[in-house]
Design an enzyme around this catalytic site. Structure first.
Site, PDB file in Angstrom:
ATOM      1  N   GLU A   1       0.948  -1.256   0.208  1.00 58.57           N
ATOM      2  CA  GLU A   1      -0.323  -0.051  -0.101  1.00 58.57           C
ATOM      3  C   GLU A   1       0.797   1.192   0.082  1.00 58.57           C
ATOM      4  O   GLU A   1       1.785   1.397   0.715  1.00 58.57           O
ATOM      5  CB  GLU A   1      -0.979   0.052   1.306  1.00 58.57           C
ATOM      6  CG  GLU A   1      -1.697   1.162   1.405  1.00 58.57           C
ATOM      7  CD  GLU A   1      -2.388   1.655   0.377  1.00 58.57           C
ATOM      8  OE1 GLU A   1      -3.279   0.828  -0.442  1.00 58.57           O
ATOM      9  OE2 GLU A   1      -2.240   2.986  -0.146  1.00 58.57           O
TER      10      GLU A   1
ATOM     11  N   HIS B   1     -25.339  -2.157  -0.801  1.00 52.86           N
ATOM     12  CA  HIS B   1     -26.454  -2.257  -1.807  1.00 52.86           C
ATOM     13  C   HIS B   1     -27.038  -3.749  -2.095  1.00 52.86           C
ATOM     14  O   HIS B   1     -26.156  -4.528  -2.049  1.00 52.86           O
ATOM     15  CB  HIS B   1     -26.118  -1.886  -3.450  1.00 52.86           C
ATOM     16  CG  HIS B   1     -25.399  -0.227  -3.212  1.00 52.86           C
ATOM     17  ND1 HIS B   1     -26.060   0.652  -3.036  1.00 52.86           N
ATOM     18  CD2 HIS B   1     -24.374   0.073  -3.272  1.00 52.86           C
ATOM     19  CE1 HIS B   1     -25.401   1.977  -3.354  1.00 52.86           C
ATOM     20  NE2 HIS B   1     -24.212   1.483  -3.428  1.00 52.86           N
TER      21      HIS B   1
ATOM     22  N   VAL C   1       4.426   0.890  -5.493  1.00 52.75           N
ATOM     23  CA  VAL C   1       4.970   0.128  -6.519  1.00 52.75           C
ATOM     24  C   VAL C   1       5.223   1.056  -7.712  1.00 52.75           C
ATOM     25  O   VAL C   1       4.043   1.925  -8.096  1.00 52.75           O
ATOM     26  CB  VAL C   1       3.869  -0.983  -6.887  1.00 52.75           C
ATOM     27  CG1 VAL C   1       4.656  -1.522  -8.281  1.00 52.75           C
ATOM     28  CG2 VAL C   1       3.745  -2.070  -6.013  1.00 52.75           C
TER      29      VAL C   1
ATOM     30  N   LYS D   1     -26.006   7.196  -9.704  1.00 53.78           N
ATOM     31  CA  LYS D   1     -27.076   7.171  -8.897  1.00 53.78           C
ATOM     32  C   LYS D   1     -27.561   8.332  -8.195  1.00 53.78           C
ATOM     33  O   LYS D   1     -29.018   8.494  -7.748  1.00 53.78           O
ATOM     34  CB  LYS D   1     -26.765   6.215  -7.463  1.00 53.78           C
ATOM     35  CG  LYS D   1     -26.151   4.768  -7.942  1.00 53.78           C
ATOM     36  CD  LYS D   1     -25.891   4.022  -6.631  1.00 53.78           C
ATOM     37  CE  LYS D   1     -25.247   2.644  -7.223  1.00 53.78           C
ATOM     38  NZ  LYS D   1     -26.101   1.748  -7.588  1.00 53.78           N
TER      39      LYS D   1
ATOM     40  N   SER E   1     -18.740   2.402  -8.252  1.00 58.33           N
ATOM     41  CA  SER E   1     -19.552   3.024  -7.088  1.00 58.33           C
ATOM     42  C   SER E   1     -20.214   1.774  -6.277  1.00 58.33           C
ATOM     43  O   SER E   1     -20.968   2.137  -5.282  1.00 58.33           O
ATOM     44  CB  SER E   1     -20.599   4.031  -7.553  1.00 58.33           C
ATOM     45  OG  SER E   1     -20.801   3.533  -8.953  1.00 58.33           O
TER      46      SER E   1
ATOM     47  N   CYS F   1     -13.403  11.640  23.915  1.00 59.99           N
ATOM     48  CA  CYS F   1     -14.325  12.450  22.835  1.00 59.99           C
ATOM     49  C   CYS F   1     -15.736  12.484  23.253  1.00 59.99           C
ATOM     50  O   CYS F   1     -16.432  11.638  22.905  1.00 59.99           O
ATOM     51  CB  CYS F   1     -14.090  11.986  21.439  1.00 59.99           C
ATOM     52  SG  CYS F   1     -15.026  12.487  20.107  1.00 59.99           S
TER      53      CYS F   1
ATOM     54  N   CYS G   1     -18.142  14.298  22.107  1.00 57.80           N
ATOM     55  CA  CYS G   1     -19.204  14.450  20.886  1.00 57.80           C
ATOM     56  C   CYS G   1     -19.618  13.119  20.548  1.00 57.80           C
ATOM     57  O   CYS G   1     -20.919  12.497  20.397  1.00 57.80           O
ATOM     58  CB  CYS G   1     -18.814  15.260  19.706  1.00 57.80           C
ATOM     59  SG  CYS G   1     -18.495  16.868  19.959  1.00 57.80           S
TER      60      CYS G   1
ATOM     61  N   CYS H   1     -17.653  18.988  17.320  1.00 49.44           N
ATOM     62  CA  CYS H   1     -16.800  19.913  17.331  1.00 49.44           C
ATOM     63  C   CYS H   1     -15.391  19.392  16.560  1.00 49.44           C
ATOM     64  O   CYS H   1     -14.634  20.332  16.558  1.00 49.44           O
ATOM     65  CB  CYS H   1     -16.252  20.021  18.842  1.00 49.44           C
ATOM     66  SG  CYS H   1     -15.012  18.978  19.386  1.00 49.44           S
TER      67      CYS H   1
ATOM     68  N   CYS I   1     -11.657  17.769  22.282  1.00 43.23           N
ATOM     69  CA  CYS I   1     -10.927  16.628  22.718  1.00 43.23           C
ATOM     70  C   CYS I   1      -9.568  16.530  21.834  1.00 43.23           C
ATOM     71  O   CYS I   1      -8.996  15.359  22.153  1.00 43.23           O
ATOM     72  CB  CYS I   1     -11.661  15.396  22.302  1.00 43.23           C
ATOM     73  SG  CYS I   1     -12.163  15.275  20.567  1.00 43.23           S
TER      74      CYS I   1
HETATM   75  C1  LIG Z   1     -18.940   9.256  -3.537  1.00 42.89           C
HETATM   76  C2  LIG Z   1     -18.740   7.783  -3.554  1.00 42.89           C
HETATM   77  C3  LIG Z   1     -19.524   7.210  -2.953  1.00 42.89           C
HETATM   78  C4  LIG Z   1     -19.585   5.750  -3.115  1.00 42.89           C
HETATM   79  N1  LIG Z   1     -20.658   4.891  -2.471  1.00 42.89           N
HETATM   80  C5  LIG Z   1     -20.806   3.608  -2.191  1.00 42.89           C
HETATM   81  C6  LIG Z   1     -21.741   3.065  -1.630  1.00 42.89           C
HETATM   82  O1  LIG Z   1     -22.400   3.729  -1.143  1.00 42.89           O
HETATM   83  N2  LIG Z   1     -21.718   1.702  -1.591  1.00 42.89           N
HETATM   84  C7  LIG Z   1     -20.563   0.845  -1.966  1.00 42.89           C
HETATM   85  O2  LIG Z   1     -20.552  -0.327  -2.201  1.00 42.89           O
HETATM   86  N3  LIG Z   1     -19.430   1.523  -2.703  1.00 42.89           N
HETATM   87  C8  LIG Z   1     -19.540   2.948  -2.883  1.00 42.89           C
HETATM   88  N4  LIG Z   1     -18.546   3.586  -3.496  1.00 42.89           N
HETATM   89  C9  LIG Z   1     -17.639   3.002  -4.126  1.00 42.89           C
HETATM   90  C10 LIG Z   1     -16.440   2.336  -3.301  1.00 42.89           C
HETATM   91  O3  LIG Z   1     -16.039   3.237  -2.164  1.00 42.89           O
HETATM   92  C11 LIG Z   1     -15.302   1.931  -4.058  1.00 42.89           C
HETATM   93  O4  LIG Z   1     -15.779   1.098  -5.092  1.00 42.89           O
HETATM   94  C12 LIG Z   1     -14.054   1.144  -3.407  1.00 42.89           C
HETATM   95  O5  LIG Z   1     -13.890   1.812  -2.156  1.00 42.89           O
HETATM   96  C13 LIG Z   1     -13.009   0.785  -4.264  1.00 42.89           C
HETATM   97  O6  LIG Z   1     -11.955   0.329  -3.314  1.00 42.89           O
HETATM   98  P1  LIG Z   1     -10.592   0.048  -4.106  1.00 42.89           P
HETATM   99  O7  LIG Z   1     -10.014  -0.840  -2.779  1.00 42.89           O
HETATM  100  O8  LIG Z   1     -10.645  -0.393  -5.357  1.00 42.89           O
HETATM  101  O9  LIG Z   1      -9.906   1.387  -4.195  1.00 42.89           O
HETATM  102  P2  LIG Z   1      -9.226   2.361  -3.151  1.00 42.89           P
HETATM  103  O10 LIG Z   1      -9.870   2.278  -2.004  1.00 42.89           O
HETATM  104  O11 LIG Z   1      -8.833   3.673  -3.723  1.00 42.89           O
HETATM  105  O12 LIG Z   1      -7.686   1.627  -2.754  1.00 42.89           O
HETATM  106  C14 LIG Z   1      -6.601   1.640  -3.815  1.00 42.89           C
HETATM  107  C15 LIG Z   1      -5.455   1.546  -2.889  1.00 42.89           C
HETATM  108  O13 LIG Z   1      -4.400   1.204  -3.783  1.00 42.89           O
HETATM  109  C16 LIG Z   1      -3.178   2.461  -3.514  1.00 42.89           C
HETATM  110  N5  LIG Z   1      -2.383   2.342  -4.665  1.00 42.89           N
HETATM  111  C17 LIG Z   1      -2.459   2.868  -5.698  1.00 42.89           C
HETATM  112  N6  LIG Z   1      -1.603   2.974  -6.486  1.00 42.89           N
HETATM  113  C18 LIG Z   1      -0.905   2.377  -5.682  1.00 42.89           C
HETATM  114  C19 LIG Z   1       0.612   1.662  -6.286  1.00 42.89           C
HETATM  115  N7  LIG Z   1       1.278   2.160  -7.159  1.00 42.89           N
HETATM  116  N8  LIG Z   1       1.498   1.197  -5.302  1.00 42.89           N
HETATM  117  C20 LIG Z   1       0.892   0.789  -4.040  1.00 42.89           C
HETATM  118  N9  LIG Z   1      -0.458   1.193  -3.432  1.00 42.89           N
HETATM  119  C21 LIG Z   1      -1.082   1.686  -4.695  1.00 42.89           C
HETATM  120  C22 LIG Z   1      -3.766   3.471  -3.110  1.00 42.89           C
HETATM  121  O14 LIG Z   1      -3.213   4.304  -2.060  1.00 42.89           O
HETATM  122  C23 LIG Z   1      -5.370   2.810  -2.490  1.00 42.89           C
HETATM  123  O15 LIG Z   1      -5.192   2.906  -0.946  1.00 42.89           O
HETATM  124  C24 LIG Z   1     -18.522   4.937  -3.553  1.00 42.89           C
HETATM  125  C25 LIG Z   1     -17.570   5.734  -4.023  1.00 42.89           C
HETATM  126  C26 LIG Z   1     -17.536   7.163  -3.923  1.00 42.89           C
HETATM  127  C27 LIG Z   1     -16.241   7.830  -4.364  1.00 42.89           C
END
Ligand SMILES: Cc1cc2nc3c(=O)[nH]c(=O)nc-3n(C[C@H](O)[C@H](O)[C@H](O)COP(=O)(O)OP(=O)(O)OC[C@H]3O[C@@H](n4cnc5c(N)ncnc54)[C@H](O)[C@@H]3O)c2cc1C
Length: 480
Positions: free
Chosen positions: A50, A68, A191, A269, A356, A421, A423, A458, A463
């Site tokens: 990470e 969902h 990476v 959505k 999403s 904390c 709150c 707050c 806190c």
């Molecule tokens: C506004 C919003 C609302 C949403 N609402 C919902 C919801 O209600 N329900 C739902 O199911 N989903 C929802 N989603 C979608 C959901 O949040 C995402 O699909 C999910 O968090 C994606 O996870 P991920 O692990 O793929 O990405 P991330 O959480 O972004 O993780 C990817 C990780 O890879 C790391 N990384 C990137 N490049 C490198 C590299 N070269 N080397 C090492 N590490 C690296 C990053 O630092 C990051 O921590 C929503 C998204 C948004 C933005």
């Protein structure tokens, strides 16, 4: 248990003496779920890499936190299947591991004739997605179930299976279980390049080199960049789609009983009003296509637009105090579906375009990826999977007893009776537990995601100093 965050990955020769069987890049909700799933194979030597200082520090920390049903997914798509399966898997996992979930249900509210006319199509789509519990309700029933809705409601689609969930605890539970099952978590490890040698992947990272036989790309917004590093070309480009949100104070919680969804548009959505498991109310998100993968700030225009929409949905909400605003970036691509591909000959899986719904689908994505790795027949020892020892995560949800409410807990350890904390009613005992946990926080923000400390009205004004002192004095408590 191995969690590292500084120093060379392998100080002596700058090359892991024992190559990893699998390296998973990205410790968001998707990457941690994959690492946890693969850790069921006790003979696999797994690294979770990470770039950030903490798990769940990317898109996974800033979403709308809805589990969902997938009622509105594109029927027949991979996303539809994985959301449906993921919802079932995560609901069961949450019950077992203490991740707070509240099955509040959703109402998809129609405000004009065109939206009302769209409801039967959405009902039929829900059926095609295997979700049969939805039904259309009239204006009177909609208003009876949500008395604070603004004027002009014509009816709604009732989707009782939609739930709210704690996204932070979900990622942490996966990471904790993965690490306890032998996954080596390397934080602050970006990476930078990937090359190939004898069929293995040689990864150059910000903390030195490592070698892995199989590579999983769960890099979220950077999945397209990593894809090109590995394959030389990729078949998708991530366009960050920003979603800004407003968090209203806990005093607003009684204004809303369900997740109030709009009728969806081509961009997503749409803007919703939803309770959170922490007792707040969310208004958002926006949907703005950008070209900056770090543009997680909020804007005056974005927030104004949300307030305008919120005023129509739930006018009384706007009389309540705003606790915080935030924004997250969806990893949107030019495709309508997830981009999960196994490149067998390269011993590589891309997990891209998880836009999403990735929180909901995370466990099903992980099982799907594990299946692809098994099919790739890369010589990994995938025999005899074992179930990991269960984890019991600290409860951050208002629907379940919190430590400050539990006389039994306070009697055994007075630290749970000392609120730090006020709150969010977070105790010294909870902060201590987080600081000595398997995957401890790297910052006050990380501590907030593990305890809620400084997350209330707050925002740490009262806190903050006490929480910081505990965070800085973490050495007193020692590792778990
Ligand atoms: C506004 C919003 C609302 C949403 N609402 C919902 C919801 O209600 N329900 C739902 O199911 N989903 C929802 N989603 C979608 C959901 O949040 C995402 O699909 C999910 O968090 C994606 O996870 P991920 O692990 O793929 O990405 P991330 O959480 O972004 O993780 C990817 C990780 O890879 C790391 N990384 C990137 N490049 C490198 C590299 N070269 N080397 C090492 N590490 C690296 C990053 O630092 C990051 O921590 C929503 C998204 C948004 C933005």
């Amino acid at each position: 248990m191995t969690v590292t965050s500084k120093g060379p990955l392998c100080p002596e020769r700058q090359m892991s003496p024992r190559p990893y069987d699998v390296a998973v890049v990205g410790a968001g909700v998707v990457g941690t779920a994959i690492a946890r799933e693969l850790a069921r194979h006790p003979h696999l030597h797994i690294a979770l890499l990470e770039a950030s200082a903490d798990v769940g520090d990317g898109t996974s920390k800033a979403n709308t936190a809805i589990l969902h049903t997938g009622f509105d997914a594109v029927p027949g798509s991979l996303e539809a299947r994985l959301v449906r399966e993921g919802q079932r898997l995560l609901a069961a996992y949450a019950a077992e591991s203490g991740i707070p979930v509240e099955p509040v249900g959703a109402l998809l509210v129609a405000w004009d004739d065109a939206q009302l006319d769209a409801l039967p199509g959405l009902l039929e789509k829900a059926g095609r997605n295997g979700y049969d519990a939805a039904r259309i309700i009239g204006a009177d029933e909609t208003r009876a179930r949500e008395p604070h809705l603004g004027p002009g409601v014509l009816g709604a689609l009732d989707v009782p299976g939609e739930s709210i969930i704690c996204p932070w605890t979900t990622t942490l539970a996966y990471a904790t279980q993965a690490v306890r099952s032998g996954v080596e978590l390397h934080l602050n490890t970006r990476v930078e390049t990937v090359s190939s040698e004898g069929g293995d992947h040689l990864l150059a990272t910000s903390r030195g080199a490592l070698r892995a036989r199989f590579l999983v790309n769960a890099a979220g917004l950077n999945a397209d960049v990593l894809d090109r590093l590995v394959l030389g070309a990729g078949d998708f480009t991530v366009t960050p789609r920003r979603g800004q949100l407003i968090v209203f104070d806990e005093l607003a919680r009684d204004l809303v009983r369900h997740i109030l969804l709009p009728v969806p548009t081509a961009l997503g959505k749409g803007v919703l009003v939803a309770p959170t498991v922490y007792g707040n109310v969310l208004l958002g998100p926006t949907a703005e296509d950008l070209d900056d993968k770090e543009a997680t700030g909020t804007t005056a225009d974005g927030l104004d637009g949300l307030l305008t929409k919120g005023r129509r949905i739930l006018p009384a909400l706007l009389d309540e105090e705003v606790t915080a605003v935030y924004a997250g970036l969806r990893a949107a691509t030019e495709h309508d579906d997830y981009r999960i591909r196994c490149h067998k000959e390269r011993r590589y899986v891309t997990v891209g375009g998880i836009r999403s719904t990735g929180l909901t689908a995370s466990m099903a994505i992980a099982a799907h990826v594990a299946g692809l790795i098994a099919e790739a027949d890369a010589g990994l020892d995938l025999e005899e999977p074992v179930e990991p020892a269960p984890v019991h995560m600290p409860n951050l949800g208002e629907a379940f007893p919190r430590p400050y409410q539990r006389a039994d807990l306070i009697a055994t350890d007075p630290a749970y009776g000392t609120i730090v904390c006020h709150c969010e009613r977070v105790t010294r005992g909870e902060i201590r537990d987080a600081l000595i946990s398997t995957v401890p926080p790297a910052s006050l923000e990380g501590l907030r995601r593990r305890t809620r400390a400084r997350g209330g009205r707050c925002q740490g004004f009262y806190c903050g100093a006490a929480v910081r002192a505990l965070h800085e004095g973490r050495g007193e408590w020692g590792p778990e």
